[in-house]
Enzyme design. Structure first.
Site, mmCIF file in Angstrom:
data_model
loop_
_atom_site.group_PDB
_atom_site.id
_atom_site.type_symbol
_atom_site.label_atom_id
_atom_site.label_comp_id
_atom_site.label_asym_id
_atom_site.label_seq_id
_atom_site.Cartn_x
_atom_site.Cartn_y
_atom_site.Cartn_z
ATOM 1 N N THR A 86 0.866 -1.185 0.000
ATOM 2 C CA THR A 86 0.000 0.000 0.000
ATOM 3 C C THR A 86 0.901 1.233 0.000
ATOM 4 O O THR A 86 0.979 1.953 0.994
ATOM 5 C CB THR A 86 -0.932 0.016 1.236
ATOM 6 O OG1 THR A 86 -0.146 -0.236 2.417
ATOM 7 C CG2 THR A 86 -2.011 -1.027 1.133
ATOM 8 N N GLU A 151 -0.424 -5.616 10.807
ATOM 9 C CA GLU A 151 0.814 -6.300 11.183
ATOM 10 C C GLU A 151 1.800 -5.296 11.782
ATOM 11 O O GLU A 151 1.992 -4.225 11.245
ATOM 12 C CB GLU A 151 1.412 -6.970 9.934
ATOM 13 C CG GLU A 151 2.638 -7.786 10.213
ATOM 14 C CD GLU A 151 2.455 -8.716 11.406
ATOM 15 O OE1 GLU A 151 1.538 -9.553 11.390
ATOM 16 O OE2 GLU A 151 3.221 -8.603 12.378
ATOM 17 N N GLU A 155 11.038 -5.363 10.196
ATOM 18 C CA GLU A 155 12.016 -6.051 9.354
ATOM 19 C C GLU A 155 13.299 -6.216 10.168
ATOM 20 O O GLU A 155 13.669 -5.353 10.951
ATOM 21 C CB GLU A 155 12.290 -5.229 8.085
ATOM 22 C CG GLU A 155 11.116 -5.285 7.133
ATOM 23 C CD GLU A 155 11.305 -4.401 5.908
ATOM 24 O OE1 GLU A 155 12.448 -4.025 5.594
ATOM 25 O OE2 GLU A 155 10.287 -4.081 5.275
ATOM 26 N N LEU A 253 14.395 6.050 21.183
ATOM 27 C CA LEU A 253 14.972 7.335 21.589
ATOM 28 C C LEU A 253 16.433 7.404 21.151
ATOM 29 O O LEU A 253 17.260 8.004 21.830
ATOM 30 C CB LEU A 253 14.856 7.511 23.107
ATOM 31 C CG LEU A 253 13.442 7.775 23.639
ATOM 32 C CD1 LEU A 253 13.455 7.939 25.156
ATOM 33 C CD2 LEU A 253 12.816 9.026 23.001
ATOM 34 N N CYS A 263 7.547 1.773 5.895
ATOM 35 C CA CYS A 263 6.295 2.045 6.628
ATOM 36 C C CYS A 263 6.142 3.473 7.137
ATOM 37 O O CYS A 263 5.204 4.162 6.748
ATOM 38 C CB CYS A 263 6.171 1.067 7.785
ATOM 39 S SG CYS A 263 5.899 -0.620 7.206
HETATM 40 N N1 LIG Z 1 7.513 -4.352 5.500
HETATM 41 C C1 LIG Z 1 7.187 -4.166 6.767
HETATM 42 O O1 LIG Z 1 8.032 -4.124 7.657
HETATM 43 C C2 LIG Z 1 5.728 -4.020 7.156
HETATM 44 C C3 LIG Z 1 5.377 -4.095 8.513
HETATM 45 C C4 LIG Z 1 4.045 -3.973 8.859
HETATM 46 C C5 LIG Z 1 3.079 -3.748 7.887
HETATM 47 N N2 LIG Z 1 3.443 -3.650 6.580
HETATM 48 C C6 LIG Z 1 2.390 -3.448 5.571
HETATM 49 O O2 LIG Z 1 2.141 -4.693 4.925
HETATM 50 C C7 LIG Z 1 1.795 -4.471 3.552
HETATM 51 C C8 LIG Z 1 2.743 -5.257 2.662
HETATM 52 O O3 LIG Z 1 4.043 -4.758 2.838
HETATM 53 P P1 LIG Z 1 5.347 -5.520 2.321
HETATM 54 O O4 LIG Z 1 6.512 -4.767 2.831
HETATM 55 O O5 LIG Z 1 5.194 -6.958 2.610
HETATM 56 O O6 LIG Z 1 5.201 -5.278 0.728
HETATM 57 P P2 LIG Z 1 6.015 -5.984 -0.458
HETATM 58 O O7 LIG Z 1 6.052 -4.997 -1.542
HETATM 59 O O8 LIG Z 1 7.268 -6.586 0.080
HETATM 60 O O9 LIG Z 1 5.066 -7.213 -0.877
HETATM 61 C C9 LIG Z 1 3.828 -7.069 -1.499
HETATM 62 C C10 LIG Z 1 3.650 -8.240 -2.461
HETATM 63 O O10 LIG Z 1 2.313 -8.262 -2.935
HETATM 64 C C11 LIG Z 1 2.338 -8.746 -4.274
HETATM 65 N N3 LIG Z 1 1.042 -8.434 -4.900
HETATM 66 C C12 LIG Z 1 0.531 -7.228 -5.216
HETATM 67 N N4 LIG Z 1 -0.708 -7.375 -5.741
HETATM 68 C C13 LIG Z 1 -0.991 -8.696 -5.714
HETATM 69 C C14 LIG Z 1 -2.115 -9.473 -6.105
HETATM 70 N N5 LIG Z 1 -3.225 -8.917 -6.579
HETATM 71 N N6 LIG Z 1 -2.045 -10.809 -5.961
HETATM 72 C C15 LIG Z 1 -0.936 -11.396 -5.471
HETATM 73 N N7 LIG Z 1 0.143 -10.708 -5.075
HETATM 74 C C16 LIG Z 1 0.130 -9.377 -5.205
HETATM 75 C C17 LIG Z 1 3.553 -8.067 -4.860
HETATM 76 O O11 LIG Z 1 3.994 -8.712 -6.020
HETATM 77 C C18 LIG Z 1 4.540 -8.170 -3.703
HETATM 78 O O12 LIG Z 1 5.321 -9.348 -3.783
HETATM 79 C C19 LIG Z 1 1.853 -2.969 3.337
HETATM 80 O O13 LIG Z 1 0.564 -2.433 3.514
HETATM 81 C C20 LIG Z 1 2.771 -2.493 4.451
HETATM 82 O O14 LIG Z 1 2.514 -1.164 4.828
HETATM 83 C C21 LIG Z 1 4.752 -3.796 6.189
#
Ligand SMILES: NC(=O)c1ccc[n+]([C@@H]2O[C@H](COP(=O)([O-])OP(=O)(O)OC[C@H]3O[C@@H](n4cnc5c(N)ncnc54)[C@H](O)[C@@H]3O)[C@@H](O)[C@H]2O)c1
Length: 434
Positions: A86, A151, A155, A253, A263
């Site tokens: 997102t 979530e 990372e 801090l 994020c």
């Molecule tokens: N990365 C973090 O540390 C973290 C922590 C908490 C929350 N989030 C949230 O979690 C969400 C995902 O983040 P992320 O870092 O894992 O993203 P990312 O970009 O690593 O992974 C997203 C995946 O979704 C796939 N995708 C997109 N559309 C799709 C569809 N229609 N069908 C199947 N696969 C599809 C993409 O190819 C990609 O592999 C975001 O909203 C982010 O804000 C991320």
């Protein structure tokens, strides 16, 4: 439980592998063929400590599988998690929900009766309502629920965060969804991680409020660090002095080059936009975002000033660390991008090393000489700057460093070193808030 995870990125892959480790049957789906091919070949497309072993173990038992084909994954599913990206929408900072809505549209005609669709992606308040509307439009007769389960994993520590969370937030508008999510997370309640149940909208907002609050803590200590430099105080003393107050807490801090990552930058912007849309402006978060943007740009100037300013064409700086924090390969919105660009704008050549982030960095940073190790980057440079707090940069051989550098100047944007140690080796040492 049979779980489908749509989106196999940082969150989807970690969550999917951990759910499988709890004993559930999990199918991870992604649109990215190279990701699914890699996973089917036993390769992990991202760097996350411990993830390779966790994925391999659960893949081998058959509880964790990967596919490009949603139609193959959905039959019999109890819960379908949406874990797609997102990112910020260009122009206004609102979350780009096109991937979430596309996933909802695609799954709608194939969903089994009684399924719970769970939004794990970070999404603005009301997104669950729209996901529900999209599915209802295509499948008016289907019995289904839509829930929110944001979530909070970090990372670099994602598996531990997922398996031993401070809390799990469950946003539900019906009892069936609550029952299914409680069953999915039941293994966690044994180690007493609290499950916090609330409305779907409450859960959606909780995620943004948490990230905005953490970003505020970082922004706050960074500004206090600037003040410390002016008044001759040490920000580490101040952080300790306030952090021992349990109302404040000692985490987040640590002053540094500004927050980045996948994020905080996008989530603070999206929350501001939601506040504007609902005529409840979030002035504090607006200030934090402005302060952090200024800070990231100012870090390049800090290095330039340490080098004496003026004409720096032809000089070289060794940048140690590129990812937005240690133990990840994620370069999204990393402060290193601003630092490198500011140095290059001043005509400085940049050599850089990062233990895991160089492949990602190559996609966003041009004209950088990428080096195999820190000492290769330091060789012949006029200054060194530590941007990311990787463990390998905590105990550099200062004598060797001094011999390799043209000028013994270390700018430590993570406060990894003791001033007296570094100065004892004849360095000029510039840190943050000290
Ligand atoms: N990365 C973090 O540390 C973290 C922590 C908490 C929350 N989030 C949230 O979690 C969400 C995902 O983040 P992320 O870092 O894992 O993203 P990312 O970009 O690593 O992974 C997203 C995946 O979704 C796939 N995708 C997109 N559309 C799709 C569809 N229609 N069908 C199947 N696969 C599809 C993409 O190819 C990609 O592999 C975001 O909203 C982010 O804000 C991320």
């Amino acid at each position: 439980m049979r779980i489908v995870m749509i989106g196999t990125g940082y969150v989807g892959l970690v969550s999917g592998a951990c759910f499988a480790d709890f004993g559930h049957n999990v199918v991870c789906v992604d649109k990215d063929q190279s990701k699914i091919d890699a996973l089917l070949n036993g390769e992990i497309p991202i760097f996350e400590p411990g993830l390779d072993e966790l994925v391999a173990r659960n893949f081998a038992t058959g509880r964790l599988s990967f596919t490009l084909d949603l139609a193959e994954a959905l039959p019999g599913a109890d819960a379908v998690f949406i874990a797609v990206g997102t990112p910020s929408r260009r122009g206004d900072g609102h979350a780009d929900l096109s991937y979430v809505y596309a996933a909802a549209k695609e799954m709608a005609p194939m969903l089994p009766a009684g399924v719970v669709v769970v939004d794990k992606s970070t999404v603005p308040v009301g997104t669950g309502d729209e996901v529900e509307r999209i599915i209802r439009e295509t499948a008016p007769e289907l019995e289904f629920s839509v829930a929110s389960n944001p979530e909070f994993l970090r990372e670099g520590a994602a598996i531990d965060d997922f398996k031993r969370p401070d809390r799990v937030v469950i946003g539900v508008n019906d009892e069936h969804a609550e029952r299914v999510l409680r069953e999915i997370y039941r293994p966690l309640t044994r180690n007493e991680s609290p499950l916090v149940t609330m409305s779907r909208r409450g859960a959606e907002l909780t995620k943004y409020a948490a990230n905005a609050f953490l970003a505020t803590k970082i922004g706050f200590i960074n500004e206090i660090a600037d003040l410390c430099e002016k008044v001759g105080a040490d920000v580490r003393d101040v952080a300790k002095g306030i952090g021992l107050d349990t109302r404040i807490g000692n985490r987040f801090l640590m002053p540094g080059p500004g927050y980045g990552g996948s994020c905080f930058p996008k989530d603070t912007l999206a929350l501001i936009k939601t506040g504007q849309d609902y005529e409840a402006p979030l002035r504090i978060v607006e200030s934090v975002v402005a302060s952090n943007d200024t800070r990231k740009r100012s870090m390049g100037r800090k290095v330039i000033n340490a080098m004496g300013g003026g004409e720096l064409h032809g000089k070289t700086v060794a940048v140690l660390g590129l990812t937005f924090k240690a133990n990840t390969d994620d370069m999204r919105d990393s402060p290193a991008i601003s630092v490198v660009q500011a140095l290059q704008d001043a005509g400085i050549t940049v050599k850089a090393h990062d233990p895991e982030g160089m492949e990602q960095a190559k996609k966003v940073l041009d004209k950088v000489t990428y080096c195999d190790g820190p000492y290769e980057a330091l060789d012949g440079a006029d200054a060194a700057v530590i941007v990311t707090e990787w463990d390998t940069f905590r105990a550099l051989d200062l004598e060797k460093m001094k011999a390799l550098l043209k000028t013994p100047l270390l700018v430590d944007l993570r406060n990894l070193y003791s001033r007296s140690d570094v100065e004892a080796h004849g360095f000029t040492y510039v840190a943050v808030g000290r």
